[in-house]
Design an enzyme around this catalytic site. Structure first.
Site, PDB file in Angstrom:
ATOM      1  N   TYR A 135     -10.076 -23.172 -34.900  1.00 48.24           N
ATOM      2  CA  TYR A 135      -9.896 -23.958 -35.888  1.00 48.24           C
ATOM      3  C   TYR A 135     -10.535 -25.393 -35.955  1.00 48.24           C
ATOM      4  O   TYR A 135     -11.620 -25.483 -35.324  1.00 48.24           O
ATOM      5  CB  TYR A 135      -8.176 -24.639 -35.832  1.00 48.24           C
ATOM      6  CG  TYR A 135      -7.499 -25.230 -37.125  1.00 48.24           C
ATOM      7  CD1 TYR A 135      -8.001 -24.645 -38.506  1.00 48.24           C
ATOM      8  CD2 TYR A 135      -6.856 -26.330 -37.135  1.00 48.24           C
ATOM      9  CE1 TYR A 135      -7.429 -25.075 -39.655  1.00 48.24           C
ATOM     10  CE2 TYR A 135      -6.423 -26.764 -38.248  1.00 48.24           C
ATOM     11  CZ  TYR A 135      -6.788 -26.289 -39.539  1.00 48.24           C
ATOM     12  OH  TYR A 135      -6.288 -26.939 -40.554  1.00 48.24           O
TER      13      TYR A 135
ATOM     14  N   ALA B 293      -0.273   6.596 -67.927  1.00 45.40           N
ATOM     15  CA  ALA B 293      -1.432   6.214 -67.064  1.00 45.40           C
ATOM     16  C   ALA B 293      -2.288   7.062 -66.325  1.00 45.40           C
ATOM     17  O   ALA B 293      -3.444   7.521 -66.259  1.00 45.40           O
ATOM     18  CB  ALA B 293      -1.193   4.884 -66.354  1.00 45.40           C
TER      19      ALA B 293
ATOM     20  N   LYS C  38       2.155   0.623 -49.151  1.00 38.74           N
ATOM     21  CA  LYS C  38       0.857   1.015 -49.374  1.00 38.74           C
ATOM     22  C   LYS C  38      -0.148   0.204 -48.513  1.00 38.74           C
ATOM     23  O   LYS C  38      -1.380   0.941 -48.077  1.00 38.74           O
ATOM     24  CB  LYS C  38       0.717   0.486 -50.575  1.00 38.74           C
ATOM     25  CG  LYS C  38      -0.627   1.061 -51.345  1.00 38.74           C
ATOM     26  CD  LYS C  38      -0.601   2.453 -52.024  1.00 38.74           C
ATOM     27  CE  LYS C  38      -1.824   2.591 -52.867  1.00 38.74           C
ATOM     28  NZ  LYS C  38      -1.603   3.869 -53.913  1.00 38.74           N
TER      29      LYS C  38
END
Length: 781
Positions: free
Chosen positions: A40, A198, A95
């Protein structure tokens, strides 16, 4: 100068691994104040300035290139429908886990509370700077078509609606193989599709890309069959409204070749399947209940190929076979999108993979004895470890060839190496050995051909260009095993030493054997009779130059396997005793262990000879041996006879080869600890590098050690590798897997190359009577 150094350190800290290179994106240290100052402020300013100067540097200094967003609005979640973005989150998180497990892709799941397609597109578009790719998930039709189409137009990163294209890609691969098995042409096949959402529309479009004809499809949606007379059809359905008028599903299935179900469960019956054409194909992919129960479908007729979306039946059409690897390939070439060429490349890679022999690890995962290409295996299993290195490169190559790759890969071998590293499949030694073996394949005899694993290994060895297998066994039995398990033995000689047609060969071998053993208790009749034994016959083939190496051990015990090798082939010049070595593939790299199988209590002189044999073998693999001679004593700390024997053996080794890095006697834990060695024993040869070779004081110690490392330590073991013979003969462990057998053959081929440097085995194969149908091995793998 100091400022420039700090800048360079900050940039190096934030730099990521690049696709096509061997390194995987590294994990950075963040333990000290210095680490934090680089991660950082103030160090982070340096990559910020580099990216501001060139936006493409975002891939160099951030995780963008390995980060995918899984995005949904929760309007079509599984079979649950519109349950909202919050309720969809578990699916999106799941997923993400699959992306990471199967392709090492990092994921943020994002659930958006927006149903308006245009607003949804703008929200996702605004996220493009953060992500390397977008996976759209569980968005209802027809909105999903518009959303994906617009995002593909407006974004310059890969975008894919997996519900559409994932199912299409996997089912297309399955379809190609099923049609081939059923001997049907895709351009002539008649399709009935139940479902017009679909996924169904994406499947149909991809089938058409593969050669199917629009006019050969009859579709059904919730309202019935699609035909021109219907006034309620959305625009995307018009093209496939081929029915002449109203008809039932049963009527449509009459003489159909393929049924594709992407709708709801239990709409199909066995009686309907009976109306289909000869050798039908049924893909009942509704979840969790398919359009027809698997058992009912299979019972309806015996010429059916069936696939479902379920894991508890053969031929599971599972999207996890596609999306992780498609995105992996797309990300790694920094593709600007996922196009038709990339999807078709994934289809063909999956279809071809299903035709290759299945690794033992996959058989074990699915509790199957032997999975092979056929009606019950038309697509790879999700846990097949070869998927990543098969599908991702195919997708990446298609991206490059179709012009959407912004960072082409040029070194495909290094890329495959990188992919294997991502899943922890990397093993440098076996890749080196495999590459070396393929450069000069050798003729390898399998004395235990009546074994399914041996036959699988033989097919792979020939197909992958590792060597030329020769099978010894009873022809009818071997061919039956091969036929039962879908194993091709084309081009592989099969010899039964007991067969009368080989009487002349047995007589010749018997005479040679008698000449070797006539004053060692063997008469002429016994010598000829002994050539009916496969191991004796095989060893004599190696000895006479009819073959280069022999692999055995599954049908006979260890002594009965090595005794003929010693009697017929004999030892190398200067070798008084052979030795047994194991190669262990560990997380820290390969370890070579000896003697683990032959010499019970070697003398100091014998232990020195064993050490030199092992060192020579390790060098065959292009590895510099660093040898620890083990004991319970450290460099004279114990004056027992056992410890002093090892110390004496080390001294003898140094006398014979002063350049060899070898030390002892030393305890095993000390040998691996360089800090202790440097601090307490700075004189030791082992203090400057990692030990890779272990010499044990006796067989008991060596055998116990390799067994513990294999079973408890999780190391893969290759061996026992016999050392000291004139020509390679190696013994398989009881229960060896196909992979273990192949690894042993690789070792045998490398040994044969070292012992027969001027022998061209390919030319000898062409001239040999054993290879009437010579099949040239591939050098392109």
């Amino acid at each position: 100068m100091q400022k420039e150094l700090r800048k360079q350190q900050a940039l190096e800290y934030h730099a990521k691994g690049r696709p096509g290179k061997i390194e995987v994106i590294p994990t950075k240290e963040a333990k000290t104040q210095r680490d934090l100052s680089l991660a950082y402020s103030p160090g982070v300013a340096e990559p910020c300035k580099e990216i501001a100067a060139d936006a493409e540097n975002v891939y160099k200094y951030t995780a963008k290139g390995n980060l995918v967003a899984v995005i949904s609005n929760g309007t079509a979640v599984l079979g649950l429908g519109d349950i909202g973005p919050e309720a969809s989150k578990p699916v999106m998180e799941g997923k993400g886990v699959l992306f990471k497990i199967f392709a090492d892709i990092d994921v943020f799941d994002i659930e958006i509370n927006e149903k308006d397609p245009e607003k949804f597109v703008q929200i996702v578009k605004s996220l493009e700077p953060t992500f390397g790719g977008i996976n759209l998930e569980d968005i209802k039709a027809p909105e999903c078509f518009y959303i994906e189409q617009e995002l593909k137009k407006q974004l310059t990163i890969p975008v894919m609606h997996d519900d559409q294209h994932g199912t299409a890609i996997i089912s297309s691969a399955a379809l190609l193989n099923a049609l081939d098995i059923q001997k049907k042409k895709i351009e002539k096949a008649k399709f009935v599709v139940n479902g017009a959402g679909a996924a169904a529309m994406a499947c149909i479009r991809l089938y058409v890309s593969l050669g199917a004809r629009h006019e050969n499809f009859i579709l059904f949606d919730k309202a019935g069959v699609l035909h021109r007379g219907r006034t309620d059809l959305e625009d995307f359905k018009h093209k496939f409204a081929n029915a002449k008028g109203e008809m039932s599903l049963a009527d449509a299935l009459k003489n159909a070749d393929v049924f594709v179900g992407l709708s709801v469960g239990n709409v199909l019956t066995g009686e309907m399947i009976k109306r289909m054409a000869k050798n039908p194909i049924v893909f009942a992919m509704a979840n969790p209940d398919p359009e027809i129960p698997y058992e009912e479908a299979i019972a309806s007729r015996n010429d059916l190929i069936m696939a479902t979306g379920r894991s508890d039946y053969p031929n599971q059409v599972n999207n996890v076979l596609g999306f992780p690897y498609i995105f992996r390939g797309a990300l790694d070439v920094r593709a600007s999108g996922i196009n038709e060429e990339m999807k078709l490349a994934a289809v063909k890679a999956l279809a071809e993979l299903a035709r290759t022999p299945v690794p033992d690890i996959v058989n074990m995962a699915y509790n199957e004895k032997s999975i092979s290409f056929g009606a019950e295996y038309i697509i790879p299993k999700p846990l097949d470890p070869r998927l990543l290195a098969t599908v991702a490169p195919a997708v990446a190559k298609a991206a490059i060839e179709s012009g959407v790759a912004r960072q082409p890969i040029t070194d495909w071998e290094a890329y495959t190496l990188q992919l294997n590293k991502r899943l922890g499949l990397d093993n440098q030694l076996m890749r080196v050995i495999g590459s070396k073996a393929r450069k000069d394949p050798k003729r390898v005899i399998f004395a235990d051909a009546e074994n399914i694993k041996v036959l699988k290994a033989a097919q792979i060895i020939l197909d992958e260009g590792i060597g030329y297998p020769i099978l010894l066994g009873e022809e009818a039995r071997v061919m039956q095993i091969a036929a039962d398990n879908g194993i091709s033995l084309e081009g592989i000689p099969l010899v039964n030493p007991k067969d009368d047609k080989h009487e002349d060969v047995r007589r010749k071998f018997g005479e040679l054997y008698f000449a070797k053993r006539q004053r060692k208790g063997v008469n002429q009749y016994e010598a000829a009779k002994m050539m009916k034994d496969r191991i004796n016959f095989g060893c004599m083939m190696v000895e006479t130059g009819e073959a280069d190496a022999l692999i055995s051990g599954l049908s006979k015990n260890y002594p009965d396997t090595i005794r003929p090798a010693i009697q017929i082939i004999g030892t190398e010049e200067g070798v008084k005793k052979i030795a047994g070595m194991y190669i262990l593939l560990t997380k820290r790299g390969p370890l070579f262990l000896a003697d683990t199988t032959v010499n019970f209590n070697p003398t100091a002189e014998e232990l020195a000879d064993i050490t030199l044999l092992v060192a020579k073998e390790v060098q065959h693999f292009n590895i510099k041996p660093r040898i620890a001679m083990l004991s319970y004593s450290n460099f004279g700390s114990n004056k027992s006879p056992e410890a002093e024997l090892v110390a004496k053996a080390r001294a003898l080794v140094k006398q014979k080869d002063p350049s060899l890095i070898v030390d002892g006697e030393v305890q095993a834990n000390i040998a691996f600890n360089k800090d202790i060695l440097k601090e307490n024993y700075p004189f030791s040869d082992l203090s400057q590098g990692d030990v890779n070779t272990l010499i044990f004081p006796n067989l008991a110690a060596g055998n116990v050690a390799y067994g513990l490392l294999q079973e408890v330590g999780g190391a893969d073991a290759i061996g026992p590798v016999l050392l000291g013979l004139k020509k390679p003969v190696h013994v398989l462990q009881l229960g060896s897997s196909v992979r273990s057998i192949i690894n042993m053959v690789l070792i045998a081929v490398i040994d044969a190359q070292a012992k027969q440097k001027d022998v061209n085995s390919e030319e000898l194969v062409k001239k040999s009577k054993w290879w009437k149908g010579f099949k040239k091995v591939s050098r392109d793998l």
